[in-house]
Motif scaffolding. Structure first.
Motif, PDB file in Angstrom:
ATOM      1  N   LYS A 120      28.075  -7.666 134.295  1.00 37.08           N
ATOM      2  CA  LYS A 120      27.223  -7.229 135.403  1.00 37.08           C
ATOM      3  C   LYS A 120      28.075  -6.804 136.600  1.00 37.08           C
ATOM      4  O   LYS A 120      27.809  -5.767 137.240  1.00 37.08           O
ATOM      5  N   LEU A 121      29.100  -7.577 136.936  1.00 35.12           N
ATOM      6  CA  LEU A 121      29.975  -7.222 138.055  1.00 35.12           C
ATOM      7  C   LEU A 121      30.734  -5.926 137.782  1.00 35.12           C
ATOM      8  O   LEU A 121      30.914  -5.095 138.683  1.00 35.12           O
ATOM      9  N   GLN A 122      31.149  -5.727 136.526  1.00 39.00           N
ATOM     10  CA  GLN A 122      31.875  -4.490 136.177  1.00 39.00           C
ATOM     11  C   GLN A 122      30.985  -3.266 136.393  1.00 39.00           C
ATOM     12  O   GLN A 122      31.414  -2.264 136.961  1.00 39.00           O
ATOM     13  N   GLU A 123      29.725  -3.387 135.982  1.00 41.65           N
ATOM     14  CA  GLU A 123      28.788  -2.276 136.160  1.00 41.65           C
ATOM     15  C   GLU A 123      28.533  -2.004 137.640  1.00 41.65           C
ATOM     16  O   GLU A 123      28.499  -0.844 138.082  1.00 41.65           O
ATOM     17  N   MET A 124      28.338  -3.064 138.410  1.00 43.26           N
ATOM     18  CA  MET A 124      28.068  -2.905 139.836  1.00 43.26           C
ATOM     19  C   MET A 124      29.307  -2.390 140.570  1.00 43.26           C
ATOM     20  O   MET A 124      29.187  -1.649 141.562  1.00 43.26           O
ATOM     21  N   ALA A 125      30.506  -2.777 140.118  1.00 44.23           N
ATOM     22  CA  ALA A 125      31.738  -2.300 140.746  1.00 44.23           C
ATOM     23  C   ALA A 125      31.859  -0.791 140.603  1.00 44.23           C
ATOM     24  O   ALA A 125      32.252  -0.085 141.555  1.00 44.23           O
ATOM     25  N   LEU A 126      31.490  -0.272 139.434  1.00 47.31           N
ATOM     26  CA  LEU A 126      31.528   1.175 139.233  1.00 47.31           C
ATOM     27  C   LEU A 126      30.559   1.878 140.187  1.00 47.31           C
ATOM     28  O   LEU A 126      30.901   2.917 140.775  1.00 47.31           O
ATOM     29  N   GLN A 127      29.389   1.294 140.383  1.00 49.52           N
ATOM     30  CA  GLN A 127      28.409   1.883 141.303  1.00 49.52           C
ATOM     31  C   GLN A 127      28.931   1.845 142.753  1.00 49.52           C
ATOM     32  O   GLN A 127      28.789   2.819 143.499  1.00 49.52           O
ATOM     33  N   ALA A 128      29.487   0.702 143.130  1.00 47.74           N
ATOM     34  CA  ALA A 128      29.972   0.566 144.502  1.00 47.74           C
ATOM     35  C   ALA A 128      31.117   1.536 144.792  1.00 47.74           C
ATOM     36  O   ALA A 128      31.187   2.142 145.872  1.00 47.74           O
ATOM     37  N   ILE A 129      32.040   1.691 143.831  1.00 50.84           N
ATOM     38  CA  ILE A 129      33.174   2.603 144.025  1.00 50.84           C
ATOM     39  C   ILE A 129      32.695   4.048 144.069  1.00 50.84           C
ATOM     40  O   ILE A 129      33.169   4.863 144.864  1.00 50.84           O
ATOM     41  N   SER A 130      31.720   4.373 143.223  1.00 54.84           N
ATOM     42  CA  SER A 130      31.209   5.748 143.175  1.00 54.84           C
ATOM     43  C   SER A 130      30.448   6.107 144.440  1.00 54.84           C
ATOM     44  O   SER A 130      30.575   7.217 144.967  1.00 54.84           O
TER      45      SER A 130
END
Length: 302
Positions: A120-130
């Motif tokens: 879940k954190l990996q998915e959210m990290a991609l969203q936050a960086i994008s």
């Protein structure tokens, strides 16, 4: 249980209406108490969740400000030190923590988390960086904040964490437990006190009226009905019963007068028949010496 309330309950009939009323009051109060407790608990959980979310956001924002140069220059040791500091500050609230570079690749992880939390954190990290914006889930107990660095504030990575409110919620309930026990004790005491008060206000007067009704039903009309001076419904019932007793008394008196009239009539007829029989036998000296009732006395004298 108070002794007075216990004795009051023990003395009530098994199918007493007071027991039913007390049961209805208890059931209603219990349902209301459960609803209030549910709403209060939900409100407490919301407050705890909001407080933890704000705390987590404050920690992540501060961490993101510190991690900028470390991510830019790939200082892994400093990044891990920052995560360990977060873990210590979070205590038992932390489930998983992580730091990602600009390509959303995991740089460091901490906490007792699980595979699902890490994914879940990996998915959210991609969203936050994008997007360059913080990403929140589960009432802000799951957050990922982008890490920015340089004059242009370019996104060089992200830092995120998964927290749990279980420990805080447990502490809330643990602190509330004594108050809940006291409240339950007060509720039971008030319930039994209300039962005793209802018995005093309704049970005893109704019992007295029931006894008076029994006397009237058995034909005992000599005793006046009690509590006719009350201004409530019991007083109205007592006055109605007193009116019925008076009507029955008048009916009894009228019946007794009719019986007496029939007895006087029978006595006069028998006396006249005896005198006429003597006259028919030639006894002209026969007299009716016994006096008749007033209505028939003229027949005797004639």
């Amino acid at each position: 249980m108070p002794n007075g309330a216990s004795a009051a309950l023990a003395s009530l009939p098994r199918r007493s209406i007071l027991i039913r009323i007390s049961g209805l009051i208890a059931a209603t109060t219990f349902v209301v108490a459960i609803l209030l407790a549910t709403f209060a608990t939900r409100s407490a959980l919301d407050i705890v969740g909001d407080a933890l979310g704000e705390e987590l956001q404050s920690i992540l924002v501060g961490s993101a400000a510190n991690l900028g140069p470390h991510l830019r220059f790939k200082n892994i040791e400093a990044i891990e030190e920052d995560l360990n500091g977060q873990l210590q500050r979070a205590g038992d609230k932390a489930v998983a923590l992580g730091v990602w570079n600009a390509d959303a690749e995991s740089i460091a992880q901490a906490g007792p988390g699980d595979t699902e939390a890490a994914a879940k954190l990996q998915e959210m990290a991609l969203q936050a960086i994008s997007s360059g914006e913080a990403v929140f889930q589960r009432g802000r107990l799951v957050q990922v904040v982008p890490v920015k660095f340089g004059p242009n504030q370019a996104t060089v990575g992200a830092v995120g964490a998964v927290w749990t409110a279980q420990g805080a919620v447990t502490a809330v309930f643990r602190n509330a437990a004594p108050g809940m026990v006291v409240t339950m004790g007060l509720f039971l005491g008030l319930l039994f006190a209300a039962t005793a008060l209802l018995r005093r206000m309704l049970g005893r007067p109704l019992g007295t009226l029931c006894a008076a009704m029994g006397d009237v039903a058995r034909g005992d009309l000599d005793n006046a009905i009690p509590m006719t001076d009350r201004a409530d419904e019991i007083g109205e019932l007592a006055r109605s019963l007193e009116s019925l007793r008076g009507d029955l008394g008048q009916m009894r008196a009228a019946e007794m007068r009719r019986e007496a009239a029939r007895a006087d009539q029978t006595k006069a007829i028998e006396g006249l028949a005896s005198a006429l029989q003597a006259l028919s036998g030639g006894d002209l000296t026969s007299r009716i010496d016994e006096r008749f009732a007033e209505d028939y006395e003229r027949l005797r004298s004639d």
